[in-house]
Design a protein around this motif. Sequence first.
Motif, short mmCIF file in Angstrom:
data_model
loop_
_atom_site.label_atom_id
_atom_site.label_comp_id
_atom_site.label_asym_id
_atom_site.label_seq_id
_atom_site.Cartn_x
_atom_site.Cartn_y
_atom_site.Cartn_z
N PHE A 22 -42.30 -50.79 25.14
CA PHE A 22 -41.38 -50.23 24.15
C PHE A 22 -40.62 -49.05 24.73
N VAL A 23 -39.35 -48.97 24.42
CA VAL A 23 -38.52 -47.82 24.80
C VAL A 23 -38.05 -47.07 23.56
N SER A 24 -37.41 -47.79 22.65
CA SER A 24 -36.85 -47.13 21.47
C SER A 24 -36.54 -48.17 20.40
N SER A 25 -36.50 -47.69 19.15
CA SER A 25 -36.16 -48.57 18.04
C SER A 25 -35.39 -47.77 17.00
N ILE A 26 -34.57 -48.47 16.24
CA ILE A 26 -33.80 -47.84 15.18
C ILE A 26 -33.87 -48.73 13.94
N SER A 27 -34.07 -48.10 12.80
CA SER A 27 -34.14 -48.87 11.56
C SER A 27 -32.75 -49.33 11.14
N ALA A 28 -32.73 -50.24 10.18
CA ALA A 28 -31.46 -50.61 9.57
C ALA A 28 -30.82 -49.36 8.99
N THR A 29 -29.51 -49.29 9.09
CA THR A 29 -28.81 -48.10 8.61
C THR A 29 -29.11 -47.82 7.14
N SER A 30 -29.29 -48.88 6.37
CA SER A 30 -29.54 -48.73 4.94
C SER A 30 -30.97 -48.34 4.63
N ALA A 31 -31.83 -48.34 5.64
CA ALA A 31 -33.25 -48.05 5.43
C ALA A 31 -33.63 -46.76 6.14
N ALA A 32 -34.25 -45.89 5.45
CA ALA A 32 -34.79 -44.66 6.03
C ALA A 32 -33.76 -43.86 6.79
N GLY A 33 -32.50 -43.98 6.42
CA GLY A 33 -31.46 -43.18 7.03
C GLY A 33 -31.28 -43.39 8.51
N GLY A 34 -31.57 -44.61 8.98
CA GLY A 34 -31.40 -44.87 10.40
C GLY A 34 -32.46 -44.19 11.24
N ARG A 35 -33.69 -44.30 10.83
CA ARG A 35 -34.80 -43.66 11.54
C ARG A 35 -34.92 -44.21 12.95
N THR A 36 -35.27 -43.32 13.89
CA THR A 36 -35.42 -43.73 15.29
C THR A 36 -36.81 -43.43 15.80
N LEU A 37 -37.26 -44.25 16.73
CA LEU A 37 -38.54 -44.05 17.42
C LEU A 37 -38.29 -44.10 18.93
N TYR A 38 -39.07 -43.31 19.67
CA TYR A 38 -38.94 -43.29 21.12
C TYR A 38 -40.31 -43.30 21.77
N ALA A 39 -40.39 -43.94 22.92
CA ALA A 39 -41.58 -43.81 23.75
C ALA A 39 -41.62 -42.38 24.28
N GLY A 40 -42.83 -41.87 24.46
CA GLY A 40 -42.96 -40.50 24.93
C GLY A 40 -42.28 -40.25 26.26
N SER A 41 -42.26 -41.27 27.11
CA SER A 41 -41.70 -41.11 28.45
C SER A 41 -40.18 -40.96 28.46
N VAL A 42 -39.52 -41.33 27.37
CA VAL A 42 -38.05 -41.25 27.34
C VAL A 42 -37.53 -40.27 26.30
#
Length: 128
Positions: free
Chosen positions: A47-67
């Motif tokens: 995993f590197v990164s993920s983004i929610s649907a714009t309509s969900a959770a305000g476009g929440r993002t996740l990142y791997a610690g290394s990046v």
Amino acid sequence: QVQLVESGGGLVQGGGSLRLSCAASGRPTSSSAMGWFRQDSGKEREFVSSISATSAAGGRTLYAGSVKGRFTISRDDAENTLYLQMNNLKPDDTAVYYCAARAGLSSATYYKADYDSWGQGTQVIVFS
């Protein structure tokens, strides 16, 4: 399923930047979570990164610690395109980078198994 095509990979010196793009076709992805994963030869896809649907959770993002702090994920729903801005690249970032999406999933997620559409990948090579 949606068709995904990555672009923007290449050869870059450590400390440099690249911007990856993932063009989606077949259906709109605005209601889908999307993500970036990477795989170096002989290693598991991670995993590197993920983004929610714009309509969900305000476009929440996740990142791997290394990046985290170096990479930024974003999306342009009007263009049906996902981006990954990669700054301060390191040799350890060398990998094939894959874009992923999942119909009916609106929340950002770390898990490969949550995605059902994958691109063919784009190679990133970072030299020191």
